[in-house]
Design a protein around this motif. Structure first.
Motif, PDB file in Angstrom:
ATOM      1  N   ARG A  39      10.425   9.851 -45.417  1.00  0.00           N
ATOM      2  CA  ARG A  39       9.563   8.898 -45.270  1.00  0.00           C
ATOM      3  C   ARG A  39       8.173   9.072 -44.734  1.00  0.00           C
ATOM      4  O   ARG A  39       8.412   9.341 -43.465  1.00  0.00           O
ATOM      5  N   VAL A  40       6.970   8.942 -44.983  1.00  0.00           N
ATOM      6  CA  VAL A  40       5.789   8.783 -44.391  1.00  0.00           C
ATOM      7  C   VAL A  40       5.361   7.344 -44.508  1.00  0.00           C
ATOM      8  O   VAL A  40       5.127   6.870 -45.398  1.00  0.00           O
ATOM      9  N   GLU A  41       4.852   7.211 -43.231  1.00  0.00           N
ATOM     10  CA  GLU A  41       4.254   5.824 -42.794  1.00  0.00           C
ATOM     11  C   GLU A  41       3.020   5.913 -42.169  1.00  0.00           C
ATOM     12  O   GLU A  41       2.886   6.373 -41.051  1.00  0.00           O
ATOM     13  N   LEU A  42       2.037   5.286 -42.470  1.00  0.00           N
ATOM     14  CA  LEU A  42       0.540   5.200 -41.994  1.00  0.00           C
ATOM     15  C   LEU A  42       0.414   3.721 -41.631  1.00  0.00           C
ATOM     16  O   LEU A  42       0.553   2.863 -42.398  1.00  0.00           O
ATOM     17  N   ARG A  43       0.262   3.307 -40.158  1.00  0.00           N
ATOM     18  CA  ARG A  43      -0.220   1.985 -39.846  1.00  0.00           C
ATOM     19  C   ARG A  43      -1.502   2.176 -39.080  1.00  0.00           C
ATOM     20  O   ARG A  43      -1.819   3.073 -38.258  1.00  0.00           O
ATOM     21  N   ARG A  44      -2.511   1.043 -39.343  1.00  0.00           N
ATOM     22  CA  ARG A  44      -3.405   1.038 -38.483  1.00  0.00           C
ATOM     23  C   ARG A  44      -3.293  -0.297 -37.687  1.00  0.00           C
ATOM     24  O   ARG A  44      -3.033  -1.472 -38.467  1.00  0.00           O
ATOM     25  N   ALA A  45      -3.413  -0.368 -36.588  1.00  0.00           N
ATOM     26  CA  ALA A  45      -3.364  -1.590 -35.725  1.00  0.00           C
ATOM     27  C   ALA A  45      -4.568  -1.579 -34.715  1.00  0.00           C
ATOM     28  O   ALA A  45      -4.724  -0.829 -33.722  1.00  0.00           O
ATOM     29  N   GLY A  46      -5.804  -2.229 -34.949  1.00  0.00           N
ATOM     30  CA  GLY A  46      -7.024  -2.134 -34.063  1.00  0.00           C
ATOM     31  C   GLY A  46      -7.800  -0.718 -34.118  1.00  0.00           C
ATOM     32  O   GLY A  46      -7.982  -0.391 -35.199  1.00  0.00           O
ATOM     33  N   GLU A  47      -7.757  -0.375 -32.953  1.00  0.00           N
ATOM     34  CA  GLU A  47      -8.486   0.964 -32.747  1.00  0.00           C
ATOM     35  C   GLU A  47      -7.527   2.138 -32.716  1.00  0.00           C
ATOM     36  O   GLU A  47      -8.012   3.063 -32.403  1.00  0.00           O
ATOM     37  N   ARG A  48      -6.293   2.067 -33.353  1.00  0.00           N
ATOM     38  CA  ARG A  48      -5.399   3.017 -33.242  1.00  0.00           C
ATOM     39  C   ARG A  48      -4.632   3.267 -34.955  1.00  0.00           C
ATOM     40  O   ARG A  48      -4.626   2.352 -35.334  1.00  0.00           O
ATOM     41  N   ARG A  88      -0.554  -9.838 -28.869  1.00  0.00           N
ATOM     42  CA  ARG A  88      -1.376 -10.816 -29.535  1.00  0.00           C
ATOM     43  C   ARG A  88      -2.689 -10.424 -29.896  1.00  0.00           C
ATOM     44  O   ARG A  88      -3.552 -10.322 -29.216  1.00  0.00           O
ATOM     45  N   PRO A  89      -2.870 -10.070 -31.254  1.00  0.00           N
ATOM     46  CA  PRO A  89      -4.119  -9.433 -31.891  1.00  0.00           C
ATOM     47  C   PRO A  89      -5.209 -10.275 -31.571  1.00  0.00           C
ATOM     48  O   PRO A  89      -5.191 -11.542 -31.628  1.00  0.00           O
ATOM     49  N   GLU A  90      -6.576  -9.837 -31.164  1.00  0.00           N
ATOM     50  CA  GLU A  90      -7.734 -10.621 -30.943  1.00  0.00           C
ATOM     51  C   GLU A  90      -8.290 -11.251 -32.188  1.00  0.00           C
ATOM     52  O   GLU A  90      -8.976 -12.264 -32.101  1.00  0.00           O
ATOM     53  N   ASP A  91      -8.389 -10.533 -33.348  1.00  0.00           N
ATOM     54  CA  ASP A  91      -8.872 -11.099 -34.346  1.00  0.00           C
ATOM     55  C   ASP A  91      -8.377 -10.397 -35.634  1.00  0.00           C
ATOM     56  O   ASP A  91      -7.276  -9.784 -35.687  1.00  0.00           O
ATOM     57  N   ALA A  92      -8.673 -10.895 -36.716  1.00  0.00           N
ATOM     58  CA  ALA A  92      -8.201 -10.297 -38.113  1.00  0.00           C
ATOM     59  C   ALA A  92      -8.148  -8.847 -38.119  1.00  0.00           C
ATOM     60  O   ALA A  92      -7.337  -7.974 -38.937  1.00  0.00           O
ATOM     61  N   PRO A 131      -3.176 -15.343 -24.283  1.00  0.00           N
ATOM     62  CA  PRO A 131      -4.175 -15.742 -25.307  1.00  0.00           C
ATOM     63  C   PRO A 131      -4.149 -14.220 -26.084  1.00  0.00           C
ATOM     64  O   PRO A 131      -3.614 -13.554 -25.896  1.00  0.00           O
ATOM     65  N   PRO A 132      -4.967 -14.509 -27.163  1.00  0.00           N
ATOM     66  CA  PRO A 132      -5.014 -13.190 -27.961  1.00  0.00           C
ATOM     67  C   PRO A 132      -5.646 -12.132 -27.267  1.00  0.00           C
ATOM     68  O   PRO A 132      -6.571 -12.311 -26.283  1.00  0.00           O
ATOM     69  N   GLY A 133      -5.032 -10.918 -27.408  1.00  0.00           N
ATOM     70  CA  GLY A 133      -5.454  -9.689 -26.833  1.00  0.00           C
ATOM     71  C   GLY A 133      -4.417  -9.615 -25.547  1.00  0.00           C
ATOM     72  O   GLY A 133      -4.373  -8.440 -24.869  1.00  0.00           O
ATOM     73  N   ALA A 134      -3.460 -10.385 -25.153  1.00  0.00           N
ATOM     74  CA  ALA A 134      -2.518 -10.289 -24.110  1.00  0.00           C
ATOM     75  C   ALA A 134      -1.253  -9.768 -24.742  1.00  0.00           C
ATOM     76  O   ALA A 134      -1.181  -9.573 -26.023  1.00  0.00           O
TER      77      ALA A 134
END
Length: 727
Positions: free
Chosen positions: A662-671, A597-601, A532-535
């Motif tokens: 190259r400089v890359e910034l990424r946000r994924a959830g709480e990170r 699998r992200p839990e929400d948008a 499921p999402p979150g897994a």
């Protein structure tokens, strides 16, 4: 020692009448001793105390004598003194008055030296004076005898004093010789210890250079050993490397001082001093380089730049292979005339070994990078799938140069499904890579036909047996249904996938494991599990968890602990786990496919990318970018920390890279993850600075601020990344 004495007018020869012998009562001798020992009579004759002296005239006052003979020269002593083991006989005596004599005979168990007789001459005079004092001698005779005794004692004292002076002088000379010998021995011991240390160091550096294939470690070992051998205050090794584009880069390592002491200076150019080394013309050794006619002719510094460490003694040795200059050793010391011809020979030997090692390391790196590039080109770029964040890694074996048969694949299917594949063809080289490419292509075709996981593996097993008889391959083929949150998987002789549920519990899907591919037609069994999402799901090859000296069960246990621990952005997770499980020492290729699998948008990934030229202005520009992005993402509380990390990472890339970064910034959830990509082969490391040194502080700052950080190698360079939690 035994003593016998007599007093009387004279002593007759043995056998004559009227002999008068008095014996000291405390001794074991009896009357008639001399009659029993005829050999003693000649001794008494030599003293003038026998019956032949019948003139009755008064002898001179100096008429005393001492006779010393070894016991072996006298006959009859055993009868005279049975069992006494006499080694020496000493007889002294003389005249007391007209017609009156005295004598004393000493028998010694110890062999006496001839010098004893000299000492007893004084004793004889004293004995004579004592015996005269017991009678009625005339004052003149007594005075003469006393004077004779004093003169004898003075002579003895002078003689002994001279002897003592000789002994003292001899002792002083011996002491001086011993001290000199001790100093020579200590000096020789120091020299032998130094020689042993040099031999040991040469053997150590030879072994390291022969075995080391990591270029960075190799050059550091070489310059450290060479600096110690030269006795230099500091040493440097400048060397050339080829980048992915074929461009040559000049890099360097330092020994003896902190690298920060040189970071602010430009790279050396072919000045009149340096060109001798960089062009391979020969060794340069100078007692005082500042007085060398080639020194100080090049603008703008006309010598050493301001702030440079003082250099007086100078030694530079080129490192060459087959006529090509690979680099050069440079050594300095603030004092004059430090480097000798012997130092030059030693460093030249190390340079020759370093040249061979550099060639081996560079050839290994090129072949390894070529193999990794071939492998990556054989593997697909993973497509983006709605509702799934995915990444993958491929690492060739740490000590292997050939391409392997590991592969990963992610194949979008109709109706919201996606096929996930990880496999491993046994063996190395072009054949394994070719078989892997054929299996991967067939697998994609079977997947598009909509075959179930068990059927795909069955068809692949038949294919392997047909196209590569005798080859063996393992594989995991799974299908994720994102609408139903279900995962169906089949395993052919492969390590089971690891699944982490949203609560953090980790399980291995190992209930149904079939035989490897290539053993003919076999019916495989599927297993189904929720995702499921979150897994999260990890598929991997055995190189991740199996290593020489570590059982595979221990590797699987450690993998379970890592998956069950704190997780975050998937790229950072992969790098962190690879470092923990492999650490650059893996014996086999590693391939892995990692899904979340992200839990929400809000957990979907947001990315910002910018390219910069490798110039100093890139540092403030990157800092401004980070500040703007943090404000847009509503993370102003992280702005200062992220800007500090960007400062250090971009500054390092500018300092070492020769191509755009190259400089890359990424946000994924709480990170939030910041990545800086450059072409430099130098990997940032935590190195403790010595007191007073200011280098290597930046990476410690990153280590203190970031939740975790690391380095990931890619085609053409590396990626340095740091991750921070948003809360």
């Amino acid at each position: 020692m035994f003593l016998t004495g007599f007093r009387g007018p004279h002593v007759h020869s043995p056998g004559t009448e009227g002999s008068s012998l008095s014996v000291v009562p405390s001794l074991s001798l009896s009357p008639g001793t001399f009659e029993k020992t005829p050999s003693l009579y000649p001794l008494l004759q030599r003293l003038g105390v026998t019956a032949e002296d019948t003139t009755g005239s008064a002898p001179p006052v100096s008429d005393v004598d001492v006779v010393h003979l070894p016991g072996s020269q006298l006959d009859g002593l055993e009868e005279l003194l049975p069992g006494q083991d006499v080694r020496s006989v000493l007889v002294f005596g003389g005249t007391l008055s007209p017609g009156e004599r005295f004598a004393v005979v000493l028998f010694s168990h110890v062999a006496l030296s001839g010098e004893v007789a000299t000492v007893f001459r004084t004793i004889t005079g004293s004995t004579r004076l004592a015996l005269l004092s017991a009678g009625q001698p005339s004052p003149t005779v007594e005075a003469d005898v006393a004077r004779s005794v004093l003169e004898s004692m003075e002579h003895l004292v002078e003689q002994r004093a001279g002897h003592l002076q000789t002994v003292v002088a001899r002792l002083r000379s011996t002491t001086t010789d011993l001290q000199r010998s001790q100093r020579e021995l200590e000096q020789r011991e120091r020299e032998l210890r130094e020689e042993a240390a040099i031999v040991e160091l040469l053997q150590e550096v030879g072994s390291i250079l022969a075995a080391e294939l990591d270029l960075d470690a190799l050059v550091q070992h070489a310059v450290d050993a060479a600096t110690r051998l030269a006795g230099a205050a500091f040493g440097a090794f400048f060397y050339n490397v080829l980048g992915e584009t074929g461009e040559s880069y000049l890099l360097y390592v330092i020994s003896g001082v902190d690298r920060s002491a040189f970071d602010k200076f430009p790279m050396p150019r072919n000045t009149q001093v340096f060109e001798q080394t960089f062009r391979g013309f020969g060794v340069v050794r100078s007692d005082d380089i500042t007085r060398d006619p080639r020194y100080g002719h090049n603008a703008p510094h006309h010598g050493m730049p301001e702030g440079h460490l003082p250099v007086c003694s100078y030694l530079a040795v080129p490192v060459m292979s087959r006529g090509t200059v690979l680099g050069g050793f440079f050594f300095g010391h603030p004092e004059r005339a430090i480097f000798t011809e012997r130092h030059e020979r030693l460093i030249t030997g190390v340079a020759a070994q370093t040249a061979v090692a550099l060639q081996n390391a560079q050839t290994y790196r090129q072949e390894r990078e070529a193999a990794a590039t071939l492998q990556r080109h054989l593997l697909p770029a993973l497509p983006r799938v709605e509702g799934v964040a995915s990444t993958w890694r491929y690492l060739p074996a740490a000590r292997d140069r050939g391409a392997g048969g590991d592969w990963v694949d992610l194949i979008p299917l109709p109706d919201g499904e996606v096929a996930l594949v990880v496999g491993d063809v046994m063996g190395k080289g072009v054949r394994a890579a070719a078989v892997m490419g054929q299996i991967r292509t067939a697998c994609r075709a079977y997947a598009q036909l909509g075959l179930a996981p068990a059927d795909v593996l069955q068809q692949l097993s038949v294919l392997v047996d047909d196209i590569a008889p005798g080859s063996i391959a393992t594989c995991v083929y799974a299908v994720l249904d994102t609408r139903r949150d279900r995962l169906r998987a089949a395993v052919a002789g492969h390590l089971p996938p690891a699944r982490r549920d949203p609560g953090g519990s980790v399980t291995f899907l190992d209930e149904e494991v079939g035989p490897p591919l290539g053993v003919g037609r076999h019916r495989y069994t599927e297993q189904e599990a929720p995702l499921p999402p979150g897994a999260r799901l990890l598929l991997y090859t055995d190189g991740l968890v199996e290593r020489r000296g570590r059982p595979i069960d221990d590797g699987l246990r450690q993998l379970r602990e890592l998956l069950a621990g704190p997780v975050g952005e998937i790229e950072a997770d992969c790098d962190s786990w690879l470092d923990a499980l492999a650490g650059g020492q893996h014996d086999d290729d590693i391939a892995l496919l990692y899904l979340h699998r992200p839990e929400d948008a809000s957990h979907q990934m947001a990315t910002v990318v910018r390219d910069y030229a490798p110039v100093s202005s890139a540092v403030p520009d990157a800092r401004d970018l980070v500040a703007d992005v943090m404000r847009q993402w509503g993370l102003l509380h992280l702005a200062n920390d992220m800007m500090l990390i960007a400062d250090e990472m971009v500054a390092n890339a500018v300092r070492h890279a020769r191509t755009p970064l190259r400089v890359e910034l990424r946000r994924a959830g709480e990170r939030v993850v910041l990545e800086v990509t450059d072409s430099s082969p130098q990997e940032p490391r935590l190195i403790v600075s010595q007191p007073g040194e200011f280098g290597h502080r930046g990476i410690f700052l990153i280590d203190a601020i970031a939740t975790r950080w690391g380095t990931r190698w890619i085609d053409g360079g590396k990626v340095v990344w740091a991750e921070i939690k948003t809360s």
